[in-house]
Design an enzyme around this catalytic site. Structure first.
Site, mmCIF file in Angstrom:
data_model
loop_
_atom_site.group_PDB
_atom_site.id
_atom_site.type_symbol
_atom_site.label_atom_id
_atom_site.label_comp_id
_atom_site.label_asym_id
_atom_site.label_seq_id
_atom_site.Cartn_x
_atom_site.Cartn_y
_atom_site.Cartn_z
ATOM 1 N N ASP A 91 1.193 -1.342 -0.240
ATOM 2 C CA ASP A 91 -0.129 0.152 0.331
ATOM 3 C C ASP A 91 0.924 1.520 -0.113
ATOM 4 O O ASP A 91 1.689 1.416 0.197
ATOM 5 C CB ASP A 91 -0.804 -0.024 1.238
ATOM 6 C CG ASP A 91 -2.256 1.452 1.124
ATOM 7 O OD1 ASP A 91 -3.105 0.339 1.726
ATOM 8 O OD2 ASP A 91 -1.855 1.583 -0.219
HETATM 9 C C1 GLC Z 1 -4.530 4.183 -0.247
HETATM 10 C C2 GLC Z 1 -4.910 2.948 0.102
HETATM 11 C C3 GLC Z 1 -5.638 2.584 -0.869
HETATM 12 C C4 GLC Z 1 -5.583 2.906 -2.206
HETATM 13 C C5 GLC Z 1 -3.652 3.533 -2.575
HETATM 14 C C6 GLC Z 1 -3.452 4.047 -3.682
HETATM 15 O O1 GLC Z 1 -3.002 4.962 0.619
HETATM 16 O O2 GLC Z 1 -4.760 2.416 1.384
HETATM 17 O O3 GLC Z 1 -6.517 1.248 -0.675
HETATM 18 O O4 GLC Z 1 -5.547 1.483 -3.155
HETATM 19 O O5 GLC Z 1 -3.006 4.064 -1.585
HETATM 20 O O6 GLC Z 1 -4.405 4.921 -3.107
#
Ligand code: GLC
Length: 731
Positions: A276
């Site tokens: 993430d």
């Molecule tokens: C964010 C979220 C995740 C998302 C990613 C890309 O921090 O936790 O759910 O898909 O970053 O935006």
């Protein structure tokens, strides 16, 4: 330098041959994910959004990067992909990834709302439409579905989940993956690859505070939190995203037991594992890495293939290989997974895949898609209370009051590609259906978190002139989603003040809620005569809600997350353990049992709850036998009749309780349900099969099996109101 035409050089060799021809720096570059601002020159310290020099990364490395986060728009994708391929020595195209969670331009209700529809076909359809609009706009991968099980409404991301039940979450996980990916990604250009998230148990963050510690037994993890991720992967989900949180003391993004042993070895997942946002570098904050180099080492050993938004991999992996601390084979494996998905999507032959600026104009936000969003929004709303007020007569003189009366903030979080300006407001929806638009008086009354005396006075006067008051209340969408935990989950005080003030008029009050979590409804539940939970209904919000308010449609949603009586009892969920001192009858006035001195144990509104404009009468359920064996399931039959004046849909729910497990077992678990549409007076006989397989669970040694003994089956309209029958499993 040999510049091959887009898609030619790479496509003529096998992937292992291609990897063998790449330098170590080029291979590591495939593990980079650049964000859109990078292409616009923006820079954010420590994150891959701006010129790479600030991060000490060469342009040559960038020309060999693997994927992009957050780019959408057919022409923009074509431009970036073309430029990339001209600079990339091997003709390896970029993977375009984005958060398309509940719609692209046509925004569907938020997942917590979709969860309340109990309709897998409509859920799948919503993902299919989202994929079609995203694909024609150049997206290859969506960071969805989010399938984290949730029990704590203080957590802002419950809005992205389908609720507190593992069985239902698993059904939705499958439906969303089917919708996004279809049956054949290679040939079906209207689909995108899915990325199930956040692995694992992100929804169990302590105290509902985002990014906080998760510490569960492996049994709890496997019994409640893992089934939906497994279901997504069993449905063929191409990617997995790591969670920010720790699992058993080790951050998921650096957790070898979770990622290598369970996800890859036990479950056999060999697709891409992406971190993430910044989660690789966050291993330093967590305290299991001294620096970015150690963070890169631990994440790669855990099996993370792509580092999202930070540069630990690209700055340190090559040197770790050269120092012999990381085997180059681990990097080759990661590159192979990334190239394999590019190949599966056909990007080597056609690096633009479905991106088509002309077709984009006709497909995106078309009427057919908006109609599907409207249908799902109607089925996702939950009627929480109705003291004979709803549906409203078309000719009633109505004062529509509240911060959401004319608000476009009805799309909810993760709708960044949608437009609030295109959203149908409640006022627009009601004006379309009201007998005479002049009968609808609209006043804001207050803002979401603040208001003025003038606003209140204008609303009071509008209410004085009306026969019925419709209050449009809720949370602004930034009060939900990521990093949006709330300790006080009531409506904002200024809105409760508006309710109190208008209650003085002693007129019927209908409240419509636009929010992303179960709320503590003190200050509204007793005061309103009717309450419709609309969540964030999406692009067609106003039409969907107005159709329900005026009775063009009959509410059929059922809660998939409990509404607490008070935030003090959170987490509160239906499939809890009984304890050694269950409270029994709340009014029994027994002291030494598991209870609060000041509030009830039960939630205000339980899992599975929802009202209709009609009523449904249940006959006595009957079991085909009282003994179940491995070989011989038993049948439960129950008759249901629409005993009211409106046609409507009931969701008949079947729960089971195991009275004598090897470990404690929930007081009930959802095992099946049927949706049945009945005209007034019409009846249906429903049949459920109860099998030994449904009674299996994780034992203390993590074996998954059932135990002979006593069980109870419950059948009814929610997890609280049901009939109960006993049976035994004999082995
Ligand atoms: C964010 C979220 C995740 C998302 C990613 C890309 O921090 O936790 O759910 O898909 O970053 O935006």
């Amino acid at each position: 330098m040999d510049r091959t035409a887009p898609g030619q050089g790479a496509g003529t060799r096998s992937l292992p041959e291609l990897i063998a021809s790449m330098t170590l720096e080029e291979k590591v570059a495939q593990l980079i994910q650049l964000a859109v601002p990078f292409y616009e020159g923006a820079a954010e310290a420590g994150q891959i959004t701006g010129p790479m020099e600030s991060l000490g990364i060469s342009q040559e490395t960038v020309h060999h990067s693997g994927s992009v986060l957050g780019m959408a728009g057919a022409q923009e994708v074509i431009n970036v992909q073309t430029a990339h391929l001209q600079a990339n020595r091997h003709g390896i195209p970029l993977l375009m990834m984005a958060d398309i969670v509940h719609g692209f331009k046509t925004i569907f209700p938020v997942p917590l709302a979709i969860g309340c529809s109990w309709d897998m076909e409509l859920a799948e359809r919503s993902a299919q439409i989202a994929a079609k609009e995203a694909a024609v706009s150049g997206v290859h991968v969506t960071y969805a579905p989010m399938v984290d099980l949730v029990r704590d409404p203080r957590w802002g991301r419950v809005v992205e989940s389908t609720g507190e039940d593992p069985y239902l979450n698993a059904l939705y996980a499958r439906a969303f993956v089917r919708g996004f990916q279809g049956d054949d990604l290679a040939s079906d250009m209207d689909r995108v690859a899915a990325c199930v998230k956040h692995f694992a148990a992100y929804g169990a963050a302590e105290a509902g505070r985002d990014y906080n510690t998760v510490d569960l037994s492996e049994r709890q993890l496997r019994e409640f939190y893992l089934p939906a991720y497994k279901a997504a992967l069993d449905e063929g989900c191409e990617m997995v995203m790591t969670a920010f949180n720790t699992v058993d003391g080790i951050p998921a993004t650096g957790n070898v037991a979770l990622m290598r042993k369970l996800l890859r070895e036990e479950w056999g997942f060999d697709g891409i594992l992406i971190s993430d946002w910044g989660a690789v570098k966050e291993l330093i904050n967590h305290g299991i890495a001294e620096d970015e180099s150690e963070a890169a080492l631990k994440a790669l050993k855990a099996g993370v293939d792509i580092e999202m938004m930070t540069a630990c991999y690209v700055k340190h992996l090559a040197e770790l290989v050269e120092r012999g601390e990381v085997e180059e084979e681990l990097i080759d494996e990661a590159v192979l997974r990334i190239l394999t998905l590019k190949q599966k999507l056909g990007l080597f032959e056609n690096p633009f895949r479905a991106a088509d600026p002309i077709k984009e104009q006709e497909v995106v936000f078309c009427e057919e898609h908006r109609a599907a969003s409207r249908e799902l929004a109607m089925r996702s709303c939950v009627l929480l209370k109705n003291e004979g007020i709803l549906p409203l007569p078309r000719e009633s003189k109505t004062a529509l009051i509240g911060p959401f009366a004319q608000s476009g903030d009805v799309l909810g979080p993760w709708s960044w590609t949608g437009s609030r300006d295109d959203a149908v407001t409640l006022a627009e929806g009601m004006q379309r259906l009201a007998g005479d638009p002049a009968l609808l008086l609209v006043a804001e009354g207050c803002g979401i978190e603040s208001g003025t005396a003038e606003q209140l006075q204008a609303a009071y006067e509008a209410a004085q002139a009306a026969d019925v008051i419709v209050l449009a209340l809720g949370e602004h969408s930034d009060m939900n989603g990521e990093a949006a935990s709330r300790a006080d989950i009531r409506l904002p005080q200024v809105q409760l003040e508006l309710v109190r003030k208008l209650k003085e008029l002693n007129k019927p009050i209908v409240a419509v809620l636009f929010n992303g979590r179960p709320l503590d409804l003190h200050g509204l539940f007793d005061e309103a005569d009717a309450i419709l939970e609309a969540w964030y209904p999406g692009s067609e919000a106003g039409h969907a809600v107005a159709s329900l308010l005026y009775g063009e449609a009959n509410p059929s949603g059922r809660l998939t997350m409990s509404f607490p009586y008070h935030v003090g009892q959170v987490p509160v969920y239906y499939n809890a353990f009984n304890t050694g001192r269950p409270q029994g009858a709340p009014d029994a006035q027994v002291r030494y049992v598991s209870q609060y001195l000041d509030i009830p144990n039960e939630p205000l509104l339980p899992f599975g709850y929802g009202l209709s404009y009609t009523t449904f009468a249940y006959g006595e359920p009957v079991l085909s036998a009282e003994v179940l064996t491995v070989e011989k399931p038993i049948l439960l039959k129950v008759a249901i009749t629409n005993s009211g004046a409106y046609a409507g849909e009931e969701t008949v729910q079947l729960y089971v309780r195991d009275h004598a497990g090897e470990v404690v077992r929930p007081v009930k678990e959802l095992k099946d349900f049927r949706k049945v549409w009945l005209a007034p007076g019409e009846s249906a006989e429903l049949e459920f099969t109860i099998s030994e397989e449904q009674l299996r669970y994780y034992h203390s040694d993590l074996s998954y099996s059932s135990d002979a003994g006593a069980f109870t089956v419950f059948v009814g309209c929610n997890s609280r109101d049901h009939a109960a029958l006993s049976f035994r499993l004999v082995k």
